[in-house]
Design a protein around this motif. Structure first.
Motif, PDB file in Angstrom:
ATOM      1  N   GLN A   1      21.056  -6.860  -2.878  1.00 52.05           N
ATOM      2  CA  GLN A   1      21.426  -5.743  -3.573  1.00 52.05           C
ATOM      3  C   GLN A   1      20.220  -4.828  -3.361  1.00 52.05           C
ATOM      4  O   GLN A   1      19.233  -5.198  -4.149  1.00 52.05           O
ATOM      5  N   VAL A   2      20.267  -3.546  -3.021  1.00 51.78           N
ATOM      6  CA  VAL A   2      18.993  -2.553  -3.121  1.00 51.78           C
ATOM      7  C   VAL A   2      18.906  -2.180  -4.452  1.00 51.78           C
ATOM      8  O   VAL A   2      20.024  -1.443  -5.035  1.00 51.78           O
ATOM      9  N   GLN A   3      17.833  -2.030  -4.982  1.00 46.68           N
ATOM     10  CA  GLN A   3      17.670  -1.709  -6.568  1.00 46.68           C
ATOM     11  C   GLN A   3      16.111  -1.255  -6.629  1.00 46.68           C
ATOM     12  O   GLN A   3      15.400  -1.936  -6.234  1.00 46.68           O
ATOM     13  N   LEU A   4      16.070  -0.149  -7.382  1.00 42.81           N
ATOM     14  CA  LEU A   4      14.882   0.189  -8.175  1.00 42.81           C
ATOM     15  C   LEU A   4      14.844   0.161  -9.635  1.00 42.81           C
ATOM     16  O   LEU A   4      15.853   0.884 -10.119  1.00 42.81           O
ATOM     17  N   VAL A   5      14.051  -0.439 -10.312  1.00 42.47           N
ATOM     18  CA  VAL A   5      14.076  -0.434 -11.579  1.00 42.47           C
ATOM     19  C   VAL A   5      12.566  -0.256 -12.430  1.00 42.47           C
ATOM     20  O   VAL A   5      11.947  -0.758 -11.913  1.00 42.47           O
ATOM     21  N   GLU A   6      12.570   0.770 -13.129  1.00 41.60           N
ATOM     22  CA  GLU A   6      11.330   1.110 -13.781  1.00 41.60           C
ATOM     23  C   GLU A   6      11.547   0.472 -15.481  1.00 41.60           C
ATOM     24  O   GLU A   6      12.611   0.493 -16.063  1.00 41.60           O
ATOM     25  N   PHE A   7      10.241   0.298 -15.753  1.00 44.19           N
ATOM     26  CA  PHE A   7      10.198  -0.226 -16.845  1.00 44.19           C
ATOM     27  C   PHE A   7       8.633   0.003 -17.586  1.00 44.19           C
ATOM     28  O   PHE A   7       7.917   0.451 -16.527  1.00 44.19           O
ATOM     29  N   GLY A   8       8.394   0.098 -18.783  1.00 40.40           N
ATOM     30  CA  GLY A   8       7.137   0.034 -19.182  1.00 40.40           C
ATOM     31  C   GLY A   8       7.043   1.586 -20.109  1.00 40.40           C
ATOM     32  O   GLY A   8       5.941   1.710 -20.892  1.00 40.40           O
ATOM     33  N   GLY A   9       8.121   2.103 -20.048  1.00 30.10           N
ATOM     34  CA  GLY A   9       7.979   3.473 -20.964  1.00 30.10           C
ATOM     35  C   GLY A   9       8.109   3.218 -22.303  1.00 30.10           C
ATOM     36  O   GLY A   9       8.095   2.161 -22.965  1.00 30.10           O
ATOM     37  N   GLY A  10       8.055   4.065 -23.206  1.00 28.56           N
ATOM     38  CA  GLY A  10       7.939   3.811 -24.743  1.00 28.56           C
ATOM     39  C   GLY A  10       7.121   5.056 -25.617  1.00 28.56           C
ATOM     40  O   GLY A  10       7.103   6.192 -24.985  1.00 28.56           O
TER      41      GLY A  10
ATOM     42  N   ALA B   1      10.774   6.502  -7.137  1.00 28.96           N
ATOM     43  CA  ALA B   1      11.956   6.825  -6.040  1.00 28.96           C
ATOM     44  C   ALA B   1      11.110   6.418  -4.814  1.00 28.96           C
ATOM     45  O   ALA B   1       9.920   6.405  -4.506  1.00 28.96           O
ATOM     46  N   VAL B   2      11.915   6.163  -3.394  1.00 27.21           N
ATOM     47  CA  VAL B   2      11.211   5.984  -2.260  1.00 27.21           C
ATOM     48  C   VAL B   2      12.008   6.864  -1.270  1.00 27.21           C
ATOM     49  O   VAL B   2      12.919   7.449  -1.646  1.00 27.21           O
ATOM     50  N   ARG B   3      11.030   7.336  -0.366  1.00 27.45           N
ATOM     51  CA  ARG B   3      11.424   7.954   0.766  1.00 27.45           C
ATOM     52  C   ARG B   3      11.516   7.183   2.060  1.00 27.45           C
ATOM     53  O   ARG B   3      10.682   6.511   2.448  1.00 27.45           O
ATOM     54  N   TYR B   4      12.614   7.710   2.700  1.00 28.80           N
ATOM     55  CA  TYR B   4      12.637   6.859   3.840  1.00 28.80           C
ATOM     56  C   TYR B   4      12.249   7.390   5.079  1.00 28.80           C
ATOM     57  O   TYR B   4      11.936   6.795   6.170  1.00 28.80           O
TER      58      TYR B   4
ATOM     59  N   ARG C   1       4.112  12.998   0.518  1.00 31.11           N
ATOM     60  CA  ARG C   1       3.794  13.823  -0.809  1.00 31.11           C
ATOM     61  C   ARG C   1       5.264  13.830  -1.516  1.00 31.11           C
ATOM     62  O   ARG C   1       6.255  14.203  -1.122  1.00 31.11           O
ATOM     63  N   CYS C   2       4.721  14.338  -2.791  1.00 28.99           N
ATOM     64  CA  CYS C   2       6.030  14.406  -3.639  1.00 28.99           C
ATOM     65  C   CYS C   2       6.992  15.676  -3.427  1.00 28.99           C
ATOM     66  O   CYS C   2       7.813  15.532  -3.965  1.00 28.99           O
ATOM     67  N   GLY C   3       6.558  16.473  -2.712  1.00 26.46           N
ATOM     68  CA  GLY C   3       7.430  17.801  -2.374  1.00 26.46           C
ATOM     69  C   GLY C   3       8.132  17.302  -1.319  1.00 26.46           C
ATOM     70  O   GLY C   3       9.351  18.137  -1.183  1.00 26.46           O
ATOM     71  N   LEU C   4       8.314  16.331  -0.764  1.00 24.41           N
ATOM     72  CA  LEU C   4       9.232  16.036   0.279  1.00 24.41           C
ATOM     73  C   LEU C   4      10.639  15.260  -0.423  1.00 24.41           C
ATOM     74  O   LEU C   4      10.437  14.852  -1.610  1.00 24.41           O
ATOM     75  N   LYS C   5      11.473  15.336   0.443  1.00 19.74           N
ATOM     76  CA  LYS C   5      12.547  14.640   0.007  1.00 19.74           C
ATOM     77  C   LYS C   5      12.652  12.984  -0.249  1.00 19.74           C
ATOM     78  O   LYS C   5      12.266  12.648   0.615  1.00 19.74           O
ATOM     79  N   TYR C   6      12.975  12.651  -1.332  1.00 19.26           N
ATOM     80  CA  TYR C   6      12.826  11.133  -1.767  1.00 19.26           C
ATOM     81  C   TYR C   6      14.345  11.011  -1.881  1.00 19.26           C
ATOM     82  O   TYR C   6      15.201  11.590  -2.332  1.00 19.26           O
ATOM     83  N   ASP C   7      14.610   9.759  -1.236  1.00 19.08           N
ATOM     84  CA  ASP C   7      15.982   9.320  -0.960  1.00 19.08           C
ATOM     85  C   ASP C   7      16.807   8.440  -1.844  1.00 19.08           C
ATOM     86  O   ASP C   7      17.936   8.470  -2.351  1.00 19.08           O
ATOM     87  N   TYR C   8      15.937   7.373  -2.508  1.00 18.34           N
ATOM     88  CA  TYR C   8      16.825   6.513  -3.253  1.00 18.34           C
ATOM     89  C   TYR C   8      15.544   6.440  -4.751  1.00 18.34           C
ATOM     90  O   TYR C   8      14.628   6.235  -4.696  1.00 18.34           O
TER      91      TYR C   8
END
Length: 123
Positions: free
Chosen positions: A1-10, A97-100, A105-112
């Motif tokens: 299963q493709v997944q991105l999970v962020e953590f560490g905020g607060g 996010a990831v870009r395929y 650069r962050c101004g490009l389209k990120y896909d997932y």
């Protein structure tokens, strides 16, 4: 299963630090440009920092230059965002996010995208 999970905020105090982590499963994260984006209440999402898949080149939005550092850990299949000298205006939901395609650069389209992690900076 493709997944991105962020953590560490607060919650952090002004001048404090947090480290956000982005964990990937189901694919190799360092094969793709990866970025951190944020969205504050009532504002559009903006690119904070992005890193290339090829040579480790990095991009930082002007307001975070010198304070935030993006990095990869290939062995752990993770990307981090070290945030120092935090300011109240850094308060937002932060997304990984990831870009395929080519480019990073962050101004490009990120896909997932991951689901995000909340960062609040307040005294």
């Amino acid at each position: 299963q493709v997944q991105l999970v962020e953590f560490g905020g607060g919650l952090a105090q002004p001048g404090g630090s947090l480290r956000l982590s982005c964990a990937a499963s189901g694919f190799t994260l360092d094969a793709y440009a990866t970025g951190w984006f944020r969205q504050a209440p009532g504002k559009e999402r903006e690119g904070v920092s992005c890193i290339s898949s090829s040579d480790g080149s990095t991009y930082y939005e002007d307001s975070v230059k010198g304070r935030f550092t993006i990095s990869r850990d290939k062995a752990k299949n993770m990307v981090y965002l070290q945030m120092n000298s935090l300011k109240p205006e850094d308060t937002a939901v932060y997304y990984c996010a990831v870009r395929y395609g080519a480019g990073y650069r962050c101004g490009l389209k990120y896909d997932y995208w991951g689901q995000g992690t909340q960062v609040a900076v307040s005294s």
